[in-house]
Design a protein around this motif. Structure first.
Motif, PDB file in Angstrom:
ATOM      1  N   SER A  47       0.833  -1.196   0.000  1.00 54.95           N
ATOM      2  CA  SER A  47       0.000   0.000   0.000  1.00 54.95           C
ATOM      3  C   SER A  47       0.871   1.250   0.000  1.00 54.95           C
ATOM      4  O   SER A  47       0.493   2.274  -0.566  1.00 54.95           O
ATOM      5  CB  SER A  47      -0.973  -0.058   1.176  1.00 54.95           C
ATOM      6  N   ASP A  48       2.075   1.207   0.600  1.00 53.39           N
ATOM      7  CA  ASP A  48       2.980   2.357   0.542  1.00 53.39           C
ATOM      8  C   ASP A  48       3.313   2.711  -0.902  1.00 53.39           C
ATOM      9  O   ASP A  48       3.192   3.846  -1.324  1.00 53.39           O
ATOM     10  CB  ASP A  48       4.285   2.047   1.291  1.00 53.39           C
ATOM     11  N   GLY A  76       6.724  11.430  11.313  1.00 53.26           N
ATOM     12  CA  GLY A  76       5.956  10.887  10.198  1.00 53.26           C
ATOM     13  C   GLY A  76       4.612  10.366  10.666  1.00 53.26           C
ATOM     14  O   GLY A  76       4.415  10.095  11.847  1.00 53.26           O
ATOM     15  N   MET A  77       3.689  10.241   9.711  1.00 55.79           N
ATOM     16  CA  MET A  77       2.365   9.766  10.112  1.00 55.79           C
ATOM     17  C   MET A  77       2.370   8.253  10.300  1.00 55.79           C
ATOM     18  O   MET A  77       1.809   7.732  11.242  1.00 55.79           O
ATOM     19  CB  MET A  77       1.366  10.147   9.022  1.00 55.79           C
ATOM     20  N   GLU A  78       3.008   7.562   9.392  1.00 57.04           N
ATOM     21  CA  GLU A  78       2.965   6.101   9.462  1.00 57.04           C
ATOM     22  C   GLU A  78       4.294   5.504   9.883  1.00 57.04           C
ATOM     23  O   GLU A  78       4.338   4.513  10.582  1.00 57.04           O
ATOM     24  CB  GLU A  78       2.548   5.533   8.113  1.00 57.04           C
ATOM     25  N   SER A  79       5.376   6.096   9.400  1.00 59.82           N
ATOM     26  CA  SER A  79       6.690   5.617   9.822  1.00 59.82           C
ATOM     27  C   SER A  79       7.503   6.852  10.180  1.00 59.82           C
ATOM     28  O   SER A  79       7.039   7.964  10.063  1.00 59.82           O
ATOM     29  CB  SER A  79       7.354   4.861   8.678  1.00 59.82           C
ATOM     30  N   ARG A 121       1.818   1.894  -3.665  1.00 61.52           N
ATOM     31  CA  ARG A 121       0.688   2.330  -4.497  1.00 61.52           C
ATOM     32  C   ARG A 121       0.280   3.747  -4.171  1.00 61.52           C
ATOM     33  O   ARG A 121      -0.057   4.537  -5.025  1.00 61.52           O
ATOM     34  CB  ARG A 121      -0.489   1.369  -4.329  1.00 61.52           C
ATOM     35  N   ARG A 122       0.356   4.082  -2.862  1.00 61.76           N
ATOM     36  CA  ARG A 122      -0.068   5.437  -2.505  1.00 61.76           C
ATOM     37  C   ARG A 122       0.973   6.483  -2.895  1.00 61.76           C
ATOM     38  O   ARG A 122       0.622   7.639  -3.124  1.00 61.76           O
ATOM     39  CB  ARG A 122      -0.394   5.501  -1.014  1.00 61.76           C
ATOM     40  N   SER A 179      -0.047   7.215  -6.445  1.00 58.58           N
ATOM     41  CA  SER A 179      -1.296   7.961  -6.615  1.00 58.58           C
ATOM     42  C   SER A 179      -1.229   9.308  -5.896  1.00 58.58           C
ATOM     43  O   SER A 179      -2.136  10.112  -6.003  1.00 58.58           O
ATOM     44  CB  SER A 179      -2.472   7.152  -6.091  1.00 58.58           C
ATOM     45  N   SER A 198      -1.156   9.968  -2.606  1.00 61.43           N
ATOM     46  CA  SER A 198      -1.896  10.177  -1.369  1.00 61.43           C
ATOM     47  C   SER A 198      -1.167   9.611  -0.163  1.00 61.43           C
ATOM     48  O   SER A 198      -1.768   9.377   0.865  1.00 61.43           O
ATOM     49  CB  SER A 198      -3.298   9.582  -1.482  1.00 61.43           C
ATOM     50  N   HIS A 199       0.129   9.401  -0.276  1.00 66.51           N
ATOM     51  CA  HIS A 199       0.877   8.916   0.885  1.00 66.51           C
ATOM     52  C   HIS A 199       1.091  10.073   1.857  1.00 66.51           C
ATOM     53  O   HIS A 199       1.582  11.123   1.473  1.00 66.51           O
ATOM     54  CB  HIS A 199       2.227   8.343   0.445  1.00 66.51           C
ATOM     55  N   PRO A 200       0.702   9.900   3.128  1.00 70.84           N
ATOM     56  CA  PRO A 200       0.789  11.041   4.045  1.00 70.84           C
ATOM     57  C   PRO A 200       2.224  11.444   4.393  1.00 70.84           C
ATOM     58  O   PRO A 200       2.446  12.549   4.856  1.00 70.84           O
ATOM     59  CB  PRO A 200       0.051  10.546   5.294  1.00 70.84           C
ATOM     60  N   LYS A 232      10.265  10.495   6.098  1.00 67.77           N
ATOM     61  CA  LYS A 232       9.501  11.514   5.392  1.00 67.77           C
ATOM     62  C   LYS A 232      10.200  11.887   4.085  1.00 67.77           C
ATOM     63  O   LYS A 232      11.416  11.954   4.023  1.00 67.77           O
ATOM     64  CB  LYS A 232       9.361  12.766   6.259  1.00 67.77           C
TER      65      LYS A 232
END
Lengths: 328, 379
Positions: free
Chosen positions: A66-67, A105-108, A69-70, A73, A75-77, A111
């Motif tokens: 998902s990282d 970072g939001m997910e990890s 792919r985002r 697109s 939309s990766h935060p 950045k």
């Protein structure tokens, strides 16, 4: 797009990037430099994917998590993008970026920030950027994309690793355009025009380029054979077709390529911009000297410079056509 | 995805998560609410990337059944429209069905809305909570602690880490620290945790805490706080509040608090509040909020404030006790007033360590709170 496809088109740049990934030693900032049309952004996205992808074991991002792919697109935060707002990248935009980067970072903890057309940063925006380009906190990767490295502040360039993307060979680009549905003649010309964006913005780029070509061929024929017609054609055909300054620059480019082709024909070189006008080129090549062609080329280059300096376009063209006829 | 849900419960959930959503988000998918249905219940998520709120609606609880899930799945729907739509639906229940291309149909009573949704795969993942860095604290206590410290965070972005409140835990004691480098507020409390848990340099943005305290009430029940690498989570009954943490090193504040005292004053909090409010009427105009304090006798302090254009004010306050050297000091009165307003004790003590050194204000009832101020140089 993956590294292997990109490697074929930009071997030098891709090897630099892969080297960094392989050794897990990426610098904190990259500048990707190269003319419009080279795959800078594709490389930046790929690098961003590789940086954020958690499944990655080699230099290749998996492209499926998902990282990955985002990142594609947009939309990766943890990947932030800045594009010029209007004509330039403003200080406020860089400050927003800065603020965003005071957070973890939001997910990890990683950045990435991506700045498109970095040469369009205002000086104060550039200076604000400098501050945190210099002291990145945590695992941060900056990628600046630019068509003109020299418009960036020296202080920014010196703090980043510059990766130069080679311009595409004209023939290769022509092939690519042909795949997009242009005819052989259209593709050969379009591949050589630097400012393709203006042409592609036309309602029917194909038809526009064909008409432009007709005007140029007619004009050069008249310069050679019917000098008394030249100014009429200028009024009736050239000026209505090439309307604003950008289009006029393209018109001059086309004219430049005509005389270059004449020279190439004399020198028996291949790779012409007007491959379907070979007969006309041969004929004109027979009637002219290398010296004369080089003076004509010089006259066109002068005109291009003057056009950029806001000289009245009609006067400019009339003077150019007179110089082309006389050949000095 | 297809489910039918009790309208009131759903509206409440949607309104909760909508608090986190900012219409100006740079990431398109964050302008939406993520709705996820599985066999246990329905999860709603809203986020502006700084804070995220997750709300859970179970299929049923002891009281009643809220939800029938026919087909699990997920979708992201534009919050701007969706919130207003669900609020205005007429029926007691709402049915939501998502077909291909994330096209959602919302039915209630005789009304049908067709909404275009976004791909839920694009939505940021909230951190996984496998870490054992967690503790429990009563809701009302956390709310008080936030109120008593968050006012002191820096409003300037020059040192971003100071715009947050620093959370530390050692030996079962949790400490909140906030400072803007002129003043410092510190509040500690005992929490329920593993005795071995030790946390430091967890800096939570002040803005997030303010938002968090808005959704908290003064209930006695415990909430669980979980700290992960990049985020902190406050876990309520059905609500989860996530906040991103600030990056960077929070200054070491422990050794800033003076250990010695030269002048020690104890007085009624209310007396000082009122005197400062009066004195600030003048210095507020001068925009520097400077207040001068002088010891004047055995149990008297004199408060003055001067504004060159307007005039001056002088007031003597009787204090409960005054020990130590004579003192003359100036400070930012507004900062002191802010702190006095959050101190929950009628009597306070102030310890001065000289005119040019920081001083400490504490409540007299307990030693779990401390406010530190730097004086202002006036000559």
């Amino acid at each position: 797009m993956n590294w292997n496809e990109l490697l074929k088109r930009q071997p030098a740049a891709v090897r630099v990037l892969q080297g960094g990934l392989q050794k897990e030693r990426l610098p904190h900032a990259y500048i990707f430099e190269g003319e419009a049309g080279v795959p800078k952004e594709a490389a930046a996205r790929l690098l961003g994917q590789a940086f954020l992808c958690e499944e990655r074991t080699t230099v290749h991002p998996c492209g499926e998590c998902s990282d990955c792919r985002r990142v594609l697109s947009g939309s990766h935060p943890d990947l932030l993008t800045i594009e010029p707002e209007g004509a330039s990248i403003k200080k406020g935009q860089v400050e927003m970026l800065q603020k965003e980067f005071t957070y973890k970072g939001m997910e990890s903890a990683k950045k990435v920030y991506l700045i498109h057309e970095a040469h369009r940063m205002t000086a104060s925006a550039g200076n604000s950027l400098l501050k945190f380009l210099e002291e990145p906190e945590g695992e941060t990767l900056a990628i600046l994309l630019t068509e003109n490295l020299h418009f960036l502040l020296d202080t920014i360039v010196s703090r980043a690793q510059v990766v130069t993307f080679a311009p595409l060979p004209e023939d290769e680009r022509a092939e690519e355009l042909k795949e997009q549905g242009y005819t052989n003649g259209q593709a050969a010309l379009l591949a050589r025009i630097a400012d393709r964006a203006t042409v592609e913005a036309q309602e029917e780029p194909g038809a526009w380029i064909v008409q432009a070509k007709t005007v140029v061929v007619q004009l050069t024929e008249e310069v050679q054979k019917r000098p008394q017609q030249v100014l009429l054609t200028l009024q009736e055909k050239w000026l209505p077709h090439f309307q604003d300054r950008k289009e006029q620059q393209i018109g001059l480019d086309l004219l430049l390529y005509w005389y270059r082709d004449v020279l190439y024909t004399k020198l028996k070189r291949l790779s012409l911009a007007y491959p379907d006008e070979v007969e006309r080129l041969h004929e004109e090549a027979l009637h002219t000297s290398e010296e004369k062609v080089s003076r004509q080329l010089e006259a066109i280059l002068d005109a291009k410079r003057q056009l950029a300096a806001n000289v009245n376009s009609q006067l400019l063209m009339e003077r150019l056509l007179l110089r082309l006829q006389e050949g000095f | 995805m297809k489910f039918t849900i009790d309208r009131e419960e759903f509206v409440q959930g949607v309104q909760h998560v909508n608090r986190a959503i900012s219409p100006r988000s740079t990431i398109n998918v964050l302008t939406g609410i993520k709705i996820e249905a599985d066999t246990d219940g329905l999860t709603l998520i809203g986020s502006d990337s700084d804070i995220s709120i997750q709300s859970f609606i179970p299929v049923a609880d002891e009281e009643k059944e809220y939800l029938q899930i026919e087909q699990p799945g997920s979708v992201v729907l534009q919050a701007k429209y969706f919130v207003d739509i669900v609020k205005k639906l007429p029926g007691d229940t709402i049915e939501i069905e998502v077909q291909e291309q994330f096209a959602a149909t919302v039915r209630s009573g005789a009304v049908v809305f067709n909404l275009n949704g976004l791909d839920p795969e694009e939505y940021p993942r909230l951190p996984k909570l496998e870490e054992d860095q967690s503790f429990k604290i009563p809701q009302h206590l956390l709310k008080d602690m936030i109120r008593q410290t968050v006012f002191a965070v820096s409003s300037q972005e020059t040192r971003p880490v100071l715009t947050g409140v620093n959370l530390e835990i050692e030996e079962g004691k949790m400490t909140f620290t906030a400072t803007d480098s002129h003043r410092l507020a510190m509040r500690s409390a005992e929490v329920e945790t593993d005795a071995s848990l030790s946390l430091s340099n967890i800096v939570i943005p002040g803005k997030s805490l303010t938002e968090l305290s808005r959704i908290m009430d003064d209930a006695e029940d415990l909430i669980e706080v979980v700290v992960t690498e990049t985020q902190v989570l406050f876990k309520f009954d059905r609500l989860m509040f996530f906040s991103r943490l600030l990056d960077g090193k929070y200054p070491v504040t422990k050794n800033m608090v003076p250990t010695q005292t030269k002048t020690d004053v104890t007085l009624e909090r209310n007396d000082l509040v009122q005197a400062l409010e009066r004195a600030l009427l003048l210095s507020r105009e001068a925009k520097n909020n400077v207040i001068n304090v002088k010891t004047a006798g055995d149990a008297l302090i004199e408060i003055t404030s001067v504004s060159a254009e307007i005039g001056k004010v002088q007031e003597n306050i009787e204090v409960a006790s005054l020990n130590g050297e004579d003192l003359r000091i100036s400070f930012n009165g507004k900062n002191i007033l802010d702190a006095l307003k959050v101190i929950d004790s009628d009597v306070i003590s102030i310890q001065f360590t000289g005119a040019m050194s920081p001083f400490v204000v504490r409540p007299q009832d307990h030693d779990q709170m401390l406010h530190l101020f730097s004086p202002v140089r006036t000559y």
